[in-house]
Design an enzyme around this catalytic site. Structure first.
Site, PDB file in Angstrom:
ATOM      1  N   SER A  45       0.835  -1.207   0.000  1.00  0.00           N
ATOM      2  CA  SER A  45       0.000   0.000   0.000  1.00  0.00           C
ATOM      3  C   SER A  45       0.867   1.254   0.000  1.00  0.00           C
ATOM      4  O   SER A  45       0.593   2.202  -0.732  1.00  0.00           O
ATOM      5  CB  SER A  45      -0.930   0.011   1.222  1.00  0.00           C
ATOM      6  OG  SER A  45      -1.911  -0.987   1.111  1.00  0.00           O
ATOM      7  N   GLU A  46       1.887   1.269   0.868  1.00  0.00           N
ATOM      8  CA  GLU A  46       2.794   2.405   0.915  1.00  0.00           C
ATOM      9  C   GLU A  46       4.204   1.976   1.283  1.00  0.00           C
ATOM     10  O   GLU A  46       4.401   0.988   2.013  1.00  0.00           O
ATOM     11  CB  GLU A  46       2.340   3.442   1.948  1.00  0.00           C
ATOM     12  CG  GLU A  46       1.774   4.715   1.351  1.00  0.00           C
ATOM     13  CD  GLU A  46       0.292   4.588   1.116  1.00  0.00           C
ATOM     14  OE1 GLU A  46      -0.212   5.302   0.242  1.00  0.00           O
ATOM     15  OE2 GLU A  46      -0.354   3.782   1.803  1.00  0.00           O
ATOM     16  N   THR A  47       5.141   2.751   0.772  1.00  0.00           N
ATOM     17  CA  THR A  47       6.522   2.706   1.237  1.00  0.00           C
ATOM     18  C   THR A  47       6.853   4.081   1.790  1.00  0.00           C
ATOM     19  O   THR A  47       6.632   5.093   1.116  1.00  0.00           O
ATOM     20  CB  THR A  47       7.495   2.339   0.108  1.00  0.00           C
ATOM     21  OG1 THR A  47       7.189   1.027  -0.382  1.00  0.00           O
ATOM     22  CG2 THR A  47       8.929   2.366   0.596  1.00  0.00           C
TER      23      THR A  47
END
Length: 270
Positions: A45-47
């Site tokens: 979903s996110e880094t």
């Protein structure tokens, strides 16, 4: 160039629950195109990318597999978890990003991490986009909006759980995402989050949207402390507290992976 990377499941007390985020801490900021390429390769979903400013203070940026994100709560929790793990003397850190300003993060004694965010309370709208109505299998009772998303409000938790969404329709709402929400049974409120224009079909747990959900439900339920659940397949719990124009979100996190990635040094110069 070798970069250390950690993957953490956020807003959960058990591995393989909540929402996964990768965390990369470097001494200097990486090239934007490289950060986006790494986030796409990670396909989470996110880094989150962090750069130290001074002791206990870090600049943070968040990238989905598609684009840079202005504000991400679960990757902030994951980042704080990594910082506290790597620096046992830290009981508090400050993370800073242009869209949300300074975020004070506290390590609590009960295993929770507390994040202090601005409130982004949604406001009711009258002109509801056709793509929103067409993109949700159940018509909402009310629609609101803030700088991040449309809020589709329902009467029951059951409606939120069984609702289906059309990715192609909701993509038309870009750059806005869509959160669906209702009063809960075990929890004060439940939600699900769809973001096809910015990251994927359904996000497992979305901390940032609770800076809008918590103030909304606080007003409706006349409570300043609320327990929330994001009813995705993985699921996630959040404890929310309203203090004036601030929202405190508390959550747990579980470590999954530590390792390193290798990228061509030239990639950071292009």
């Amino acid at each position: 160039m070798k970069l250390n990377i950690d993957v953490v499941d956020a807003f959960t007390s058990t591995q393989f629950g909540g929402n996964s985020a990768a965390v990369i801490i470097t001494n200097t900021c990486l090239n934007e195109s490289l950060m986006e390429a790494i986030a796409a390769e990670n396909n989470l979903s996110e880094t989150a990318f962090l750069v130290p400013v001074e002791t206990g203070v870090y600049d943070i940026r968040w990238f989905s597999p598609l684009t840079e994100i202005a504000f991400c709560g679960h990757a902030t929790l994951a980042s704080a978890f990594v910082l506290f793990s790597q620096n046992p003397t830290f009981q508090q850190v400050t993370l800073s990003a242009p869209a949300v300003g300074s975020m004070l993060i506290n390590k609590l004694d009960n295993g929770y991490i507390e994040m202090d965010f601005p409130s982004f309370t949604p406001e009711a709208i009258q002109d509801i986009p056709e793509a929103l109505i067409a993109g949700l299998s159940i018509k909402p009772q009310q629609v609101l909006k803030n700088q991040q998303a449309y809020f589709a409000v329902y009467n029951t938790e059951h409606e939120v759980r069984i609702l289906e969404q059309s990715t192609e329709q909701l993509k038309q709402l870009a750059p806005f995402d869509v959160v669906v929400t209702a009063p809960g049974k075990k929890y004060d409120f439940v939600s699900r989050y769809f973001w096809p224009a910015n990251g994927g079909d359904e996000d497992p747990v979305t901390g940032s949207i609770h800076t809008g959900l918590a103030p909304y439900w606080s007003q409706r339920l006349n409570k300043t402390e609320l327990k929330a659940y994001q009813a995705s397949k993985r699921g996630g719990e959040l404890l929310c507290e309203i203090e004036g124009e601030r929202v405190k979100l508390r959550g747990q996190a579980v470590h999954y992976l530590s390792g390193s990635i290798t990228v061509d040094e030239k990639q950071n110069l292009s």
